[in-house]
Design a protein around this motif. Structure first.
Motif, PDB file in Angstrom:
ATOM      1  N   THR A 178       0.837  -1.192   0.000  1.00 55.66           N
ATOM      2  CA  THR A 178       0.000   0.000   0.000  1.00 55.66           C
ATOM      3  C   THR A 178       0.876   1.248   0.000  1.00 55.66           C
ATOM      4  O   THR A 178       2.086   1.176   0.190  1.00 55.66           O
ATOM      5  N   ASN A 179       0.255   2.401  -0.200  1.00 55.07           N
ATOM      6  CA  ASN A 179       0.997   3.663  -0.204  1.00 55.07           C
ATOM      7  C   ASN A 179       1.625   3.948   1.155  1.00 55.07           C
ATOM      8  O   ASN A 179       2.720   4.516   1.226  1.00 55.07           O
ATOM      9  N   GLU A 180       0.955   3.576   2.251  1.00 54.73           N
ATOM     10  CA  GLU A 180       1.521   3.783   3.582  1.00 54.73           C
ATOM     11  C   GLU A 180       2.773   2.927   3.774  1.00 54.73           C
ATOM     12  O   GLU A 180       3.757   3.363   4.389  1.00 54.73           O
ATOM     13  N   GLN A 181       2.748   1.705   3.245  1.00 51.96           N
ATOM     14  CA  GLN A 181       3.918   0.844   3.342  1.00 51.96           C
ATOM     15  C   GLN A 181       5.077   1.411   2.518  1.00 51.96           C
ATOM     16  O   GLN A 181       6.230   1.375   2.956  1.00 51.96           O
ATOM     17  N   TYR A 182       4.781   1.955   1.352  1.00 47.36           N
ATOM     18  CA  TYR A 182       5.817   2.550   0.526  1.00 47.36           C
ATOM     19  C   TYR A 182       6.427   3.781   1.203  1.00 47.36           C
ATOM     20  O   TYR A 182       7.622   4.024   1.098  1.00 47.36           O
ATOM     21  N   GLN A 183       5.596   4.540   1.916  1.00 51.03           N
ATOM     22  CA  GLN A 183       6.120   5.692   2.658  1.00 51.03           C
ATOM     23  C   GLN A 183       7.047   5.242   3.782  1.00 51.03           C
ATOM     24  O   GLN A 183       8.061   5.892   4.056  1.00 51.03           O
ATOM     25  N   SER A 184       6.728   4.126   4.418  1.00 53.71           N
ATOM     26  CA  SER A 184       7.615   3.584   5.448  1.00 53.71           C
ATOM     27  C   SER A 184       8.945   3.143   4.851  1.00 53.71           C
ATOM     28  O   SER A 184      10.005   3.359   5.438  1.00 53.71           O
ATOM     29  N   LEU A 185       8.900   2.538   3.668  1.00 55.30           N
ATOM     30  CA  LEU A 185      10.146   2.167   2.999  1.00 55.30           C
ATOM     31  C   LEU A 185      10.950   3.398   2.605  1.00 55.30           C
ATOM     32  O   LEU A 185      12.180   3.397   2.688  1.00 55.30           O
ATOM     33  N   ASP A 186      10.252   4.471   2.192  1.00 56.06           N
ATOM     34  CA  ASP A 186      10.952   5.722   1.863  1.00 56.06           C
ATOM     35  C   ASP A 186      11.674   6.273   3.089  1.00 56.06           C
ATOM     36  O   ASP A 186      12.807   6.762   2.978  1.00 56.06           O
ATOM     37  N   GLU A 187      11.031   6.215   4.252  1.00 54.65           N
ATOM     38  CA  GLU A 187      11.671   6.690   5.480  1.00 54.65           C
ATOM     39  C   GLU A 187      12.906   5.852   5.807  1.00 54.65           C
ATOM     40  O   GLU A 187      13.936   6.385   6.228  1.00 54.65           O
ATOM     41  N   ALA A 188      12.815   4.545   5.610  1.00 55.58           N
ATOM     42  CA  ALA A 188      13.965   3.675   5.866  1.00 55.58           C
ATOM     43  C   ALA A 188      15.106   3.995   4.898  1.00 55.58           C
ATOM     44  O   ALA A 188      16.280   4.029   5.300  1.00 55.58           O
ATOM     45  N   ILE A 189      14.792   4.251   3.641  1.00 56.34           N
ATOM     46  CA  ILE A 189      15.813   4.583   2.645  1.00 56.34           C
ATOM     47  C   ILE A 189      16.460   5.921   2.983  1.00 56.34           C
ATOM     48  O   ILE A 189      17.692   6.066   2.906  1.00 56.34           O
ATOM     49  N   ARG A 190      15.660   6.909   3.388  1.00 49.64           N
ATOM     50  CA  ARG A 190      16.222   8.206   3.775  1.00 49.64           C
ATOM     51  C   ARG A 190      17.115   8.079   5.005  1.00 49.64           C
ATOM     52  O   ARG A 190      18.159   8.720   5.095  1.00 49.64           O
TER      53      ARG A 190
END
Length: 188
Positions: A11-23
């Motif tokens: 989901t989009n919320e999961q992708y945002q969590s992955l973005d935070e981990a990448i940052r």
């Protein structure tokens, strides 16, 4: 080592969590690089120890959310850039020697988990990320069957963000053997 890749469906919320981990992984790499620039006589293990200092720092509470092995992998990436720079200097490479640079916000990026922070399902079709970002479970879309390999053979998992989505790259400890019998006839 074999590397297999599968697309992550979530989901989009999961992708945002992955973005935070990448940052966060990018922040740790850049912080380790800055630490090396300020203290030139440090080594690889000092950078790994600096990851724990970053996680305990109250100015950066989001760093503690990232898995400890993912922080160490980011420090290893910083050290590989430093080691490549020193190797180019020793070889007297002409032109750009490749001084280590800070990574910027881009459309792509990655975070690498070693042996913890992730878990494959029993049928190897789902992966769950269990660090502080709580990304959750993703469905894996790929052409390779991962169920041929034992869980102990999976050494690293890298989550890569690209323009068309998120991918998981599995680094598998398997020797690739191709058996060929020489014919004794040389052509060309």
């Amino acid at each position: 080592m074999l590397v297999f890749e599968a697309k992550l469906e979530g989901t989009n919320e999961q992708y945002q969590s992955l973005d935070e981990a990448i940052r966060t992984a990018r922040f740790v790499r850049n912080a380790c690089l800055r630490y090396w620039m300020d203290n030139r006589n440090i080594g690889r293990y000092d950078l790994s120890a600096y990851c724990a200092v970053l996680a305990a720092d109250e100015n950066f509470p989001w760093v503690a959310k990232l898995n400890s092995m993912a922080r160490q992998a980011s420090a290893e990436r910083a050290w590989s850039a430093i080691a490549r720079f020193f190797d180019n200097c020793k070889k007297s490479k002409p032109g750009n020697i490749g001084y280590p640079r800070f990574r910027k916000e881009q459309t792509h990026g990655s975070v690498e988990y070693k042996t913890s922070g992730w878990k494959l399902s029993d049928d190897r079709r789902y992966i769950t990320f269990g660090d502080g970002f709580k990304a959750g479970t993703f469905k894996l879309w790929g052409t390779r069957d991962l169920h041929f390999y034992q869980v102990k053979q999976f050494k690293r998992v890298r989550v890569v963000r690209r323009a068309d989505g998120y991918y998981a790259q599995f680094c598998i400890d398997q020797d690739r053997v191709e058996k060929r019998e020489p014919t004794g006839k040389t052509i060309g």
